[in-house]
Design a protein around this motif. Structure first.
Motif, PDB file in Angstrom:
ATOM      1  N   SER A  65      47.937  32.351  55.210  1.00  0.00           N
ATOM      2  CA  SER A  65      46.828  32.884  56.000  1.00  0.00           C
ATOM      3  C   SER A  65      46.630  34.372  55.716  1.00  0.00           C
ATOM      4  N   GLN A  66      47.722  35.100  55.629  1.00  0.00           N
ATOM      5  CA  GLN A  66      47.638  36.527  55.324  1.00  0.00           C
ATOM      6  C   GLN A  66      47.070  36.750  53.922  1.00  0.00           C
ATOM      7  N   ASP A  69      43.334  36.155  54.049  1.00  0.00           N
ATOM      8  CA  ASP A  69      42.697  37.313  54.675  1.00  0.00           C
ATOM      9  C   ASP A  69      42.629  38.497  53.714  1.00  0.00           C
ATOM     10  N   ALA A  70      43.705  38.740  52.978  1.00  0.00           N
ATOM     11  CA  ALA A  70      43.741  39.857  52.022  1.00  0.00           C
ATOM     12  C   ALA A  70      42.737  39.630  50.898  1.00  0.00           C
ATOM     13  N   ARG A  72      39.931  37.871  51.094  1.00  0.00           N
ATOM     14  CA  ARG A  72      38.594  38.088  51.666  1.00  0.00           C
ATOM     15  C   ARG A  72      38.306  39.573  51.800  1.00  0.00           C
ATOM     16  N   ASP A  73      39.304  40.320  52.255  1.00  0.00           N
ATOM     17  CA  ASP A  73      39.146  41.762  52.414  1.00  0.00           C
ATOM     18  C   ASP A  73      38.886  42.421  51.058  1.00  0.00           C
TER      19      ASP A  73
END
Length: 89
Positions: A65-66, A69-70, A72-73
């Motif tokens: 998940s992290q 997220d990274a 996408r960022d």
């Protein structure tokens, strides 16, 4: 009275079938008790392994998940940087 005798050759000769049956019953009871204890110990070990696997799985899900997220960022930052570069031209 002895349940069995040993011959000079080392063979065990039981006094009668009842003595043999009693010896086999004692042996089977002790073996069953030991197997039960081993099975319970194995079940505890398996439970511990399952708990460790569940914890590792939760950790892997969190890390994934992290990572998403990274990514996408990073994509968002790249898009912003591309847009700013286009405007600067």
């Amino acid at each position: 009275a002895a349940r069995y005798e040993r011959t000079d050759a080392g063979a065990i000769v039981f006094a009668d079938e009842g003595a043999l049956a009693a010896t086999v019953a004692v042996f089977a009871t002790e073996l069953t008790r030991e197997l039960g204890a081993a099975a319970r110990a194995l079940a505890r070990y398996v439970d511990d392994l399952e708990a460790e696997l569940a914890a590792a799985d939760e950790g892997a899900v969190l890390l994934r998940s992290q990572l998403v997220d990274a990514e996408r960022d990073a994509e968002a930052r790249t898009s912003v940087a591309d847009a700013e570069a286009t405007r600067a031209r």
